[in-house]
Design a protein around this motif. Structure first.
Motif, PDB file in Angstrom:
ATOM      1  N   ALA A  42       0.918  -1.054  -0.026  1.00 39.63           N
ATOM      2  CA  ALA A  42       0.132   0.132   0.044  1.00 39.63           C
ATOM      3  C   ALA A  42       0.820   1.444   0.169  1.00 39.63           C
ATOM      4  O   ALA A  42       0.694   2.352  -0.524  1.00 39.63           O
ATOM      5  CB  ALA A  42      -0.841   0.052   1.074  1.00 39.63           C
ATOM      6  N   VAL A  43       1.994   1.223   0.517  1.00 38.15           N
ATOM      7  CA  VAL A  43       3.088   2.227   0.591  1.00 38.15           C
ATOM      8  C   VAL A  43       3.397   2.490  -0.803  1.00 38.15           C
ATOM      9  O   VAL A  43       3.344   3.830  -1.238  1.00 38.15           O
ATOM     10  CB  VAL A  43       4.145   2.236   1.339  1.00 38.15           C
ATOM     11  N   GLY A  44       3.780   1.585  -1.516  1.00 42.14           N
ATOM     12  CA  GLY A  44       3.933   1.858  -3.151  1.00 42.14           C
ATOM     13  C   GLY A  44       2.673   2.526  -3.701  1.00 42.14           C
ATOM     14  O   GLY A  44       2.910   3.512  -4.675  1.00 42.14           O
ATOM     15  N   LEU A  45       1.490   1.947  -3.624  1.00 47.56           N
ATOM     16  CA  LEU A  45       0.130   2.521  -4.060  1.00 47.56           C
ATOM     17  C   LEU A  45       0.049   3.947  -3.719  1.00 47.56           C
ATOM     18  O   LEU A  45      -0.402   4.643  -4.515  1.00 47.56           O
ATOM     19  CB  LEU A  45      -0.860   1.692  -3.608  1.00 47.56           C
ATOM     20  N   LEU A  46       0.539   4.368  -2.487  1.00 37.76           N
ATOM     21  CA  LEU A  46       0.480   5.817  -2.136  1.00 37.76           C
ATOM     22  C   LEU A  46       1.464   6.491  -3.516  1.00 37.76           C
ATOM     23  O   LEU A  46       1.069   7.608  -3.698  1.00 37.76           O
ATOM     24  CB  LEU A  46       0.776   6.039  -0.710  1.00 37.76           C
ATOM     25  N   GLY A  47       2.432   6.270  -3.344  1.00 34.96           N
ATOM     26  CA  GLY A  47       3.230   6.801  -4.465  1.00 34.96           C
ATOM     27  C   GLY A  47       2.895   6.840  -5.809  1.00 34.96           C
ATOM     28  O   GLY A  47       2.851   7.669  -6.474  1.00 34.96           O
ATOM     29  N   LEU A  48       2.320   5.640  -6.254  1.00 32.78           N
ATOM     30  CA  LEU A  48       1.826   5.779  -7.650  1.00 32.78           C
ATOM     31  C   LEU A  48       0.401   6.698  -7.692  1.00 32.78           C
ATOM     32  O   LEU A  48       0.534   7.460  -8.706  1.00 32.78           O
ATOM     33  CB  LEU A  48       1.246   4.261  -7.964  1.00 32.78           C
ATOM     34  N   VAL A  49      -0.420   6.797  -6.495  1.00 30.68           N
ATOM     35  CA  VAL A  49      -1.362   7.756  -6.603  1.00 30.68           C
ATOM     36  C   VAL A  49      -0.831   9.301  -6.712  1.00 30.68           C
ATOM     37  O   VAL A  49      -1.281  10.121  -7.386  1.00 30.68           O
ATOM     38  CB  VAL A  49      -2.384   7.731  -5.288  1.00 30.68           C
ATOM     39  N   LEU A  50       0.228   9.327  -6.025  1.00 33.15           N
ATOM     40  CA  LEU A  50       1.017  10.829  -5.807  1.00 33.15           C
ATOM     41  C   LEU A  50       1.343  11.220  -7.297  1.00 33.15           C
ATOM     42  O   LEU A  50       1.431  12.176  -7.892  1.00 33.15           O
ATOM     43  CB  LEU A  50       2.025  10.644  -4.959  1.00 33.15           C
ATOM     44  N   PHE A  51       2.033  10.265  -7.880  1.00 33.98           N
ATOM     45  CA  PHE A  51       2.550  10.162  -9.387  1.00 33.98           C
ATOM     46  C   PHE A  51       1.443  10.839 -10.225  1.00 33.98           C
ATOM     47  O   PHE A  51       1.566  11.614 -10.878  1.00 33.98           O
ATOM     48  CB  PHE A  51       3.068   8.972  -9.711  1.00 33.98           C
ATOM     49  N   PHE A  52       0.392  10.015 -10.152  1.00 29.00           N
ATOM     50  CA  PHE A  52      -0.677  10.394 -11.010  1.00 29.00           C
ATOM     51  C   PHE A  52      -1.329  11.579 -10.812  1.00 29.00           C
ATOM     52  O   PHE A  52      -1.895  12.218 -11.701  1.00 29.00           O
ATOM     53  CB  PHE A  52      -1.905   9.183 -10.949  1.00 29.00           C
ATOM     54  N   LEU A  53      -1.315  12.138  -9.530  1.00 25.94           N
ATOM     55  CA  LEU A  53      -1.741  13.653  -9.136  1.00 25.94           C
ATOM     56  C   LEU A  53      -0.985  14.359  -9.485  1.00 25.94           C
ATOM     57  O   LEU A  53      -1.456  15.770 -10.248  1.00 25.94           O
ATOM     58  CB  LEU A  53      -2.096  13.396  -7.595  1.00 25.94           C
ATOM     59  N   ASN A  54       0.331  14.410  -9.650  1.00 22.05           N
ATOM     60  CA  ASN A  54       1.275  15.632  -9.798  1.00 22.05           C
ATOM     61  C   ASN A  54       2.256  15.335 -10.902  1.00 22.05           C
ATOM     62  O   ASN A  54       2.898  16.273 -11.417  1.00 22.05           O
ATOM     63  CB  ASN A  54       1.882  16.119  -8.670  1.00 22.05           C
ATOM     64  N   GLY A  55       2.335  14.120 -11.290  1.00 18.96           N
ATOM     65  CA  GLY A  55       3.099  13.667 -12.433  1.00 18.96           C
ATOM     66  C   GLY A  55       4.947  13.624 -12.221  1.00 18.96           C
ATOM     67  O   GLY A  55       5.575  13.532 -13.173  1.00 18.96           O
ATOM     68  N   ASN A  56       5.060  13.704 -11.039  1.00 11.41           N
ATOM     69  CA  ASN A  56       6.614  13.578 -10.625  1.00 11.41           C
ATOM     70  C   ASN A  56       6.929  12.329 -10.187  1.00 11.41           C
ATOM     71  O   ASN A  56       6.641  11.624  -9.078  1.00 11.41           O
ATOM     72  CB  ASN A  56       6.781  14.622  -9.351  1.00 11.41           C
ATOM     73  N   PRO A  57       7.619  11.674 -11.085  1.00 15.93           N
ATOM     74  CA  PRO A  57       8.080  10.242 -11.038  1.00 15.93           C
ATOM     75  C   PRO A  57       8.886   9.945  -9.511  1.00 15.93           C
ATOM     76  O   PRO A  57       9.151   8.993  -9.091  1.00 15.93           O
ATOM     77  CB  PRO A  57       8.768   9.769 -12.144  1.00 15.93           C
ATOM     78  N   MET A  58       9.709  10.804  -9.202  1.00 16.31           N
ATOM     79  CA  MET A  58      10.569  10.838  -8.060  1.00 16.31           C
ATOM     80  C   MET A  58       9.626  10.594  -6.695  1.00 16.31           C
ATOM     81  O   MET A  58      10.254  10.075  -5.847  1.00 16.31           O
ATOM     82  CB  MET A  58      11.487  12.051  -7.783  1.00 16.31           C
ATOM     83  N   ASP A  59       8.290  11.302  -6.711  1.00 14.39           N
ATOM     84  CA  ASP A  59       7.512  11.041  -5.557  1.00 14.39           C
ATOM     85  C   ASP A  59       7.284   9.398  -5.554  1.00 14.39           C
ATOM     86  O   ASP A  59       7.179   8.905  -4.400  1.00 14.39           O
ATOM     87  CB  ASP A  59       6.354  11.728  -5.684  1.00 14.39           C
ATOM     88  N   PHE A  60       6.883   8.912  -6.736  1.00 10.13           N
ATOM     89  CA  PHE A  60       6.527   7.438  -6.600  1.00 10.13           C
ATOM     90  C   PHE A  60       7.875   6.801  -6.265  1.00 10.13           C
ATOM     91  O   PHE A  60       7.876   5.610  -5.287  1.00 10.13           O
ATOM     92  CB  PHE A  60       6.198   6.990  -8.144  1.00 10.13           C
ATOM     93  N   TYR A  61       9.032   7.152  -6.604  1.00 14.34           N
ATOM     94  CA  TYR A  61      10.102   6.042  -6.340  1.00 14.34           C
ATOM     95  C   TYR A  61      10.572   6.325  -5.046  1.00 14.34           C
ATOM     96  O   TYR A  61      11.099   5.373  -4.535  1.00 14.34           O
ATOM     97  CB  TYR A  61      11.440   6.492  -7.382  1.00 14.34           C
ATOM     98  N   LEU A  62      10.351   7.516  -4.306  1.00 14.23           N
ATOM     99  CA  LEU A  62      10.508   7.477  -3.066  1.00 14.23           C
ATOM    100  C   LEU A  62       9.601   6.661  -2.085  1.00 14.23           C
ATOM    101  O   LEU A  62      10.250   5.787  -1.235  1.00 14.23           O
ATOM    102  CB  LEU A  62      10.194   8.990  -2.572  1.00 14.23           C
ATOM    103  N   PHE A  63       8.378   6.574  -2.476  1.00 14.45           N
ATOM    104  CA  PHE A  63       7.288   5.344  -2.004  1.00 14.45           C
ATOM    105  C   PHE A  63       7.918   4.338  -2.368  1.00 14.45           C
ATOM    106  O   PHE A  63       7.611   3.117  -1.258  1.00 14.45           O
ATOM    107  CB  PHE A  63       5.924   5.976  -2.186  1.00 14.45           C
ATOM    108  N   MET A  64       8.130   3.940  -3.376  1.00 15.24           N
ATOM    109  CA  MET A  64       8.523   2.553  -3.818  1.00 15.24           C
ATOM    110  C   MET A  64       9.802   1.911  -2.929  1.00 15.24           C
ATOM    111  O   MET A  64       9.585   1.037  -2.468  1.00 15.24           O
ATOM    112  CB  MET A  64       8.869   2.507  -5.302  1.00 15.24           C
ATOM    113  N   PHE A  65      10.791   2.926  -2.942  1.00 13.16           N
ATOM    114  CA  PHE A  65      11.831   2.746  -1.780  1.00 13.16           C
ATOM    115  C   PHE A  65      11.239   2.105  -0.585  1.00 13.16           C
ATOM    116  O   PHE A  65      11.754   1.184   0.108  1.00 13.16           O
ATOM    117  CB  PHE A  65      12.605   3.576  -1.937  1.00 13.16           C
ATOM    118  N   LEU A  66      10.543   3.120   0.155  1.00  9.10           N
ATOM    119  CA  LEU A  66       9.824   2.956   1.286  1.00  9.10           C
ATOM    120  C   LEU A  66       9.282   1.649   1.330  1.00  9.10           C
ATOM    121  O   LEU A  66       9.258   0.872   2.361  1.00  9.10           O
ATOM    122  CB  LEU A  66       8.994   4.123   1.636  1.00  9.10           C
ATOM    123  N   SER A  67       8.504   1.267   0.571  1.00  5.09           N
ATOM    124  CA  SER A  67       7.713   0.116   0.347  1.00  5.09           C
ATOM    125  C   SER A  67       8.646  -1.154   0.309  1.00  5.09           C
ATOM    126  O   SER A  67       8.374  -2.282   1.103  1.00  5.09           O
ATOM    127  CB  SER A  67       6.621   0.163  -1.030  1.00  5.09           C
TER     128      SER A  67
END
Length: 154
Positions: free
Chosen positions: A102-127
Motif C-alpha cells: 500500500a505504501v507503493g500505491l500511495l506513491g503511484l497515486v501521488l505520481f498520477f496526481l502531480n506527474g513527478n516520478p521521483m515521488d513514486f520512487y521515494l514511496f517505492m523505496f519505502l515500500s
C-alpha cells in the motif's frame, strides 16, 4: 520441539506465504513500469489532478504520514495476531505484505496526481524497505511454533 509433521505443515505454509510476498513485491516493480510508460507516453506528464504546488505539497506530507503510520500499524497487527498463536503467522504476514504494498500505491497515486516520478520512487523505496524489514523468516516461525507447543504442554 514440534512434531516433524507439524514442521512440514509449517514449512508448506511458510513457502506459500513467501510466494505471495514475492508476488506482491513484483507488483511494486510493476507500478514502476506503469510510471515509466505513462511518463513517456504522455510526455510531458503533469499529472491528472491539476493541483497547485501547495496542494501537492500537502498531499505529500499526508502520504508520508500515512506511510509512516503503516510502519507502526504493521508492527501492531503482527504482535496482535502472533500473540494469538502460531496458526495466525500466515495471516499476519499477508496483512503485513498488503500494508507494505500500500505504501507503493500511495506513491503511484501521488505520481498520477502531480506527474513527478521521483515521488513514486521515494514511496517505492519505502515500500521495498518495509517488505525487507517485515518479511517473515522461517526460523522466527519455527521459534513461534515451538514456543506455542511448549506453552500448551504446561
Amino acid at each position: 520441539m514440534p512434531a516433524p509433521s507439524d514442521l512440514l505443515e509449517l514449512k508448506k505454509r511458510y513457502l506459500a506465504v513467501n510466494f505471495m510476498g514475492l508476488a506482491m513485491i513484483a507488483s511494486v516493480f510493476a507500478y514502476a513500469v506503469v510510471v515509466e510508460v505513462v511518463k513517456r507516453a504522455l510526455a510531458p506528464f503533469q499529472g491528472f489532478a491539476g493541483l497547485e504546488a501547495a496542494q501537492i505539497q500537502m498531499m505529500k506530507y499526508l502520504f508520508v504520514a500515512l506511510a509512516l503510520g503503516q510502519f507502526l500499524l504493521i508492527r501492531v497487527v503482527q504482535k496482535f495476531l502472533v500473540s494469538r498463536g502460531a496458526q495466525f503467522l500466515p495471516q499476519a504476514a499477508v496483512i503485513s505484505f498488503a500494508l507494505c504494498e500500500a505504501v507503493g500505491l500511495l506513491g503511484l497515486v501521488l505520481f498520477f496526481l502531480n506527474g513527478n516520478p521521483m515521488d513514486f520512487y521515494l514511496f517505492m523505496f519505502l515500500s521495498l524497505f518495509y517488505f525487507w524489514f517485515y518479511f517473515p523468516r522461517y526460523r522466527d516461525w519455527e521459534a513461534q511454533a515451538e514456543a506455542q507447543k511448549s506453552a500448551t504442554k504446561k
